[in-house]
Each structure stands twice: as C-alpha cells, then as structure tokens.
Enzyme design. Structure first.
Site, short mmCIF file in Angstrom:
data_model
loop_
_atom_site.label_atom_id
_atom_site.label_comp_id
_atom_site.label_asym_id
_atom_site.label_seq_id
_atom_site.Cartn_x
_atom_site.Cartn_y
_atom_site.Cartn_z
N GLU A 391 -28.84 53.28 25.01
CA GLU A 391 -28.91 51.99 25.69
C GLU A 391 -29.24 50.86 24.73
OE1 GLU A 391 -27.73 51.66 28.50
OE2 GLU A 391 -27.59 53.79 28.95
N ASP A 456 -23.32 56.31 21.76
CA ASP A 456 -23.70 57.72 21.60
C ASP A 456 -24.12 58.03 20.17
OD1 ASP A 456 -23.29 58.46 24.24
OD2 ASP A 456 -21.29 59.29 23.90
#
Length: 557
Positions: A391, A456
């Site tokens: 995030e 990621d």
C-alpha cells in the site's frame, strides 16, 4: 491491496472481445436479466422471440461497455493522468468538438447510429446543466460556475474527448439500455431470488466454481456493506489501539523507514526529487483498525444522521444509504481542508492507498489470521508487512507517483527522474508479459497489471528491510518455528509472504483473472521472488534455476 473480487464481472466481460467465452457468457447474463425484468413487470410469458430480442439488446450493451472500458484501458494498460484546469465552457467546447473525431475504439455496428440518421444520436453532455443538477440539493453549496467554481480539474481530457466521440456514434436506444444496465446490474441481486440466481449462475459459469453463499451469509454481507461502521462496533475492542493497533502502526513505521532509506540509496533519482519523495512518505497518514470515534455511540448516531431505515423495505433502505453517502460527499465541496479519512469499513478484509489523501487504510478486518497474529514477527512482517509495503508503494507506482505529498496531481519530480522511472517500468511490463498460463494458453498483460506489480515488488522488499530493523531492536533472535526448525528466519519470511496468496483455481477463473489489474496470485508470488536476490540467497537458488532466472531482475523501489 485491492483484492480481486467476483463483483468485477462487468469489467471482465467488457475487456473481452465480443466473441470470447467471457463476453458471450456476459451477453447471455445481461439478456436473461433483461428478460426477467420485462416479463416480471409486464406479466408476459417468455417466448423464443423475446429471448432473441433481448439477446440482441444485450449485445449492444456489451459493445458499449467494451468500448468504454478500452477508452480507460488503452492497449491493455492504465491511462496516464493528464490533469488540466478547464472552465465549464472550455470543457463543453472540448467535448462538443469531438463529434467528428475518429473513434479510438471499435464499436459493434448494431450499437452504432448510422451517419445519415441523426435522430438516433445522443446530443452530447450538457456539462453546466449536469453540474447544477448534481449539486442542486447539496447543503451549504451554491455553484458559481462563472466565478469561484469556474475551474475544473479534469484528470484526462483526452479520455473525455474520446468518450464524446463515442457517444456521438452510439444509438440512443442502445445507450439508454447501457445506462439502465449499469444501475440494474448493481441492484438486481438485492431484488428477488431469480435475479440473485442469475448473477450466481453467471459467476459460476465464468469461474467454474461454486459462488452461492448461504442466505444468512448473503444477508449478513449485505448489512455489512451498507452499514459497515455500525457492524464494526462489534469488533471495535477498546484495547486494540494499545495492543495490535500499536504493533501494526510500529510495523508501518518500519516499512516507512525502510522505504525512505532505500530512496536515499537510489542512483536514478536526483537529490531534489529524492528529498521530495522522502517528504511525501513522511507526510503519508495512516488509519489502522477502526476510527476512534466508533467507540462513542453518539458519534455513530451522528455518522448516520438523516438515514431512515425502513424495516419492511430492504431495497428502499439500500437506496437511502447510498443517497446519504453521495449527499455527504457533495456537501463537502466547500470543506477541502477535511481529510477523506476512512475510505472503507473496519470489517473489510483488505487494505487501501488513497492518492488524493496520501493515506493508507488498514482495517481491523485484515489484521486477523492468516494475515496477522502468526506467532512470530518474521511471519507477521512477511504477511501483513508485505501488504503494508504494497500500500505504501502504491503512492509511488505508475499512477501514485503523479500525486504530491498533499494529494495534488502535478509533476513534482524532475523530468530526468520521470524519464528514468518510465524506463524502469518497462522491465516489469516485459517480465510479467512473459508469464504464460498454460492451462488457457494465454499470457499475463504486463501493462494492465503494472501498478499492482510495482506495489507487490516494492512492498515485499520494504517489508524484509523493515523486519531487519525490528530484529536489530529485539534483545535476542526470534525462536525457530516448531516443526520447521531447519528453516532460517529469512526463509520463514518468504514462506509467510507466499502463503498470503495461496489459492486453488479453475481454468475458467484463470481466464477471468487475466482481465483484472492484478496478476493471478501464483504469478504475483513468482514475479516478486524472481526479482529478489535475497530470496535466491535464502533458498540457495542457483542462477538460471526456475526461481532465480537469468533474465534481469526488475527493481524500482
């Protein structure tokens, strides 16, 4: 984290060519809903002629939906933000002038208004009237479109012009059907059993898996979606902020420190841009667990102020809740200083990054096993820590990096740094586009999935560095994991990360997954680990082996 959800069915089918199995399934689903709504309202019986007629109408809906989707996902990727300040009149001239533009996407001839038959054309959007109607009932808001409100921040004027060109060619009836479908597709599962069964049958067809929840779960989920803050009172433990909340906030601080340290070491960023990037990550706010005011019953009442719950009118209550949410948003036009705050409900099993607020939201719903509370901190950092890093990195992915520390969309990096960044993203595009799913003889779209792949990769690298910061503070090394004593802490870290994305899939669900901005879960794991030398070192993977390929390792953050 933006987990994939089955409710994204429309986008999945829209992206597909009109002759693919996904699109054909979608067309049949639209037609069946249309037919059910028509026969229920008119008390007419289904006939072969009616089924054929609605199948034709559904093809038009799918064609428009596919065209709109391709405008927002050019060449399989995400559009680049191109913010412009326009007055309402300038915006009107921009879209009015698009009627004769060449159409940027293909449109099924059955959905197209012939050039000689102008009566079936849409006359375009009247922006001034639309905005005035939108804010007509907003409290403490009077639009001044020739004064203080004369400037509109348009994120992508090119898209609006292309959309106007599309609308100038769509048959008016087809467009009306499309707009009807946008509303009905959302509301239909909340009407009767037949509509719910149609939705479930469609999802099971495109995923080849059972998706029908028990009635009790469907109802509980609906209440949670509509009144999640009220439901969250049941999980809002007063002790949370000093226990799990404190530990997760400290983990996020470790991730933040790891990211800032990495920025300082980058060789493709100039000094001024590095400083601005560290300022943005330092200014990033976070919302962990649940809002403090949730423990105060009076504050909860104020949150839902104005909502009338009809105990015998489920659909009416649903519509009123959505109306309240929209009204609250419109009422806030004159309060730009207010932070958007929580962007989801605490019960949500997900995590979010909000570009415009430069904020991360981590609900208590995801701070549970198997994402958290795994016994060892190395496992927690590998699981939820990689999600926190994911995030945070979204604030610096191909879209997030266009927003500054205050959430304003502008170029705040130097031209040279932007150029270097874009060049580095191409490595990820090439890498993920090479991953072939043999079961369906198809490859991942590396451009469509670019933002999630960047998040990621950066997220896991930051989580590992964050754990090492924690390990340096611990008085002694963490113990071995019973049953896996022969595994090192680094190996356990990577096992925890991989376990987060463990799933079973069907051939149909894989095909469905490829229409999503996330790579399929097993590709998410492979792609990240292929790029991490720390993984190859931990597991002693020789160069050129399956998990340590000879290809270049893609790294940005």
């Amino acid at each position: 984290m933006r987990l994939r959800t089955l409710s994204a069915a429309a986008g999945a089918a829209a992206e597909a060519s009109s002759h693919t199995p996904l699109a054909l399934s979608y067309v049949r689903y639209v037609a069946r809903v249309m037919l059910h709504a028509y026969t229920w309202n008119s008390s007419r019986a289904e006939t072969p002629a009616l089924r054929r007629a609605f199948l034709e109408q559904a093809r038009g809906v799918q064609s428009v939906e596919a065209a709109v989707y391709r405008l927002t996902h050019p060449e399989g990727g995400q559009p680049t933000f191109e913010p412009e300040d326009l007055t309402v009149d300038e915006l009107q001239r921009l879209t009015d002038g698009a009627a004769n533009d060449s159409l940027q996407v293909s449109l099924d001839p059955r959905a197209t208004c012939p050039p000689a038959e102008s009566a079936c054309r849409v006359q375009g959007v009247r922006w001034r009237a639309l905005l005035q109607r939108l804010f007509a009932d907003a409290r403490n808001v009077t639009l001044e479109l020739d004064g203080r409100d004369r400037l509109l921040l348009v994120n992508n004027a090119r898209y609006l012009r292309a959309l106007a060109a599309l609308l100038a060619r769509v048959d008016r009836t087809v467009l009306q059907n499309y707009l009807w479908w946008v509303m009905v597709e959302t509301l239909s599962p909340h009407t009767d059993r037949a509509m719910r069964d149609l939705k479930v049958s469609y999802l099971e067809e495109v995923t080849d898996s059972h998706t029908q929840p028990a009635r009790s779960l469907f109802c509980a989920s609906a209440v949670n979606r509509m009144m999640g803050m009220a439901v969250s009172v049941g999980v809002a433990d007063p002790a949370f902020p000093k226990t799990t909340g404190h530990k997760v906030s400290q983990m996020l601080e470790d991730v933040r420190s790891a990211f800032a340290a990495r920025v300082s070491r980058l060789d493709w960023m100039d000094a001024r841009t590095k400083a601005a990037t560290r300022e943005k990550v330092a200014a990033m706010t976070s919302f962990v667990g649940f809002p403090d005011w949730l423990l105060d019953s009076q504050s909860l009442e104020e949150y839902y102020q104005g909502l009338v719950v009809d105990e015998l009118g489920y659909l009416n209550t649903l519509l009123r809740i959505n109306q309240l949410l929209i009204s609250t948003m419109l009422d806030s036009l004159r309060s730009p200083e207010e932070s958007p705050g929580w962007v989801t409900d605490p019960t949500d099993v997900n995590a979010f990054h909000t570009f415009q607020a430069n904020a991360i939201t981590v609900p208590i719903g995801i701070l549970q096993f198997p994402f958290y509370d795994l016994g060892l901190e190395v496992l927690n950092y590998g699981a939820i820590g990689s999600i926190l890093g994911h995030e945070l990195t979204h604030g610096f992915d191909d879209q997030g990096r266009q927003f500054d520390k205050n959430g304003n969309m502008r170029q705040w990096w130097s031209n040279a740094t932007v150029s270097e960044y874009v060049n580095k993203t191409e490595c990820f595009v090439r890498q993920y586009s090479r991953y072939r799913l043999e079961e369906i003889n198809a490859k991942v779209d590396g451009r469509l999935t670019l933002g999630e792949n960047i998040a990621d990769n950066g997220g896991l690298r930051e989580a590992l560095a964050a754990y090492r910061l924690l390990a340096a503070r611990l008085p002694r090394a963490e113990p071995k994991l019973p049953g896996l004593e022969h595994h090192s802490l680094d190996q356990l870290f990577f096992l925890a990360f991989a376990n987060v994305w463990c799933e079973a899939w069907t051939v149909s669900s894989l095909r469905y997954d490829l229409t999503n901005e996330h790579s399929p879960n097993h590709v998410r794991v492979r792609g990240v680990l292929h790029n991490m030398q720390e993984f190859a070192d931990a597991w002693r993977c020789e160069r050129g082996s399956r998990m340590n390929p000879d290809s270049d390792k893609c790294v940005i953050w």
